[in-house]
Write an enzyme that holds these catalytic residues in place. Structure first.
Site, short mmCIF file in Angstrom:
data_model
loop_
_atom_site.label_atom_id
_atom_site.label_comp_id
_atom_site.label_asym_id
_atom_site.label_seq_id
_atom_site.Cartn_x
_atom_site.Cartn_y
_atom_site.Cartn_z
N VAL A 1 1.03 -1.15 -0.10
CA VAL A 1 -0.21 -0.10 0.02
C VAL A 1 0.85 1.29 0.03
O VAL A 1 1.71 1.48 0.82
CB VAL A 1 -0.91 -0.05 1.27
N HIS A 2 0.77 2.07 -0.91
CA HIS A 2 1.33 3.40 -1.06
C HIS A 2 0.41 4.44 -1.51
O HIS A 2 -0.47 3.98 -2.33
CB HIS A 2 2.72 3.28 -1.88
N GLY A 3 0.82 5.55 -1.33
CA GLY A 3 -0.17 6.86 -1.44
C GLY A 3 -1.17 6.65 -2.79
O GLY A 3 -2.33 6.46 -2.49
#
Length: 159
Positions: free
Chosen positions: A16-18
């Site tokens: 999960v990243h921005g």
């Protein structure tokens, strides 16, 4: 009894990243993000970093692969699940463990020594290819796509 309401399963080696956290969650209308990853399930620092990029409208759970297999069927139909894994090996473990994965979105698989780049965001080695072919034989649609608006490609066409 119907199975868990898994909207999409995604492979992303950053999990999960921005941009991904927000774009896919909003696109899918998910309200529960399940990160199935043995390491992250035991790493609160990583979990907190991922929680920070997510909108408040979504809950996140960080489970090991085995725990995901064990409890995903207890999910309520109201839980609209976005399931994220790090690699194709974990996706295959989940599928073989009875997690109902019908569509696998292949997002990010970084280039490493010994891997062959098949798209701007995805590189595979022989083991990855074998595992993707096994998923295909188990009836999983392989959709190569970085963000929802991309035109999806069938990963097998690129191997």
């Amino acid at each position: 009894m119907s199975g868990p309401n898994i909207l999409l399963t995604r492979i992303d080696n950053r999990l999960v990243h921005g941009q991904v956290g927000v774009t896919w969650v909003n696109h899918l209308g998910a309200n529960l993000l399940v990160v199935a990853n043995d390491k992250v399930s035991e790493d609160e620092v990583q979990q907190n970093l991922m929680d920070m990029v997510l909108p408040d409208t979504i809950q996140a759970r960080y489970f090991s692969i085995q725990k995901t297999i064990d409890i995903i069927h207890k999910a309520s139909p109201r839980q609209k699940i976005f399931l994220v894994v790090k690699d194709v090996q974990d996706a295959l473990r989940l599928k073989k463990g009875g997690v109902p994965i019908d569509v696998l979105n292949v997002g990010n698989m970084h280039y490493e020594e010994g891997k062959k780049q098949i798209s701007s965001t995805v590189s595979v080695d022989d083991q990855d290819i074998a595992d993707f072919k096994e998923l295909d034989s188990l009836g999983v649609k392989l959709d190569l796509r970085k963000v929802p608006n991309d035109r999806g490609q069938n990963l097998l066409d690129l191997l």
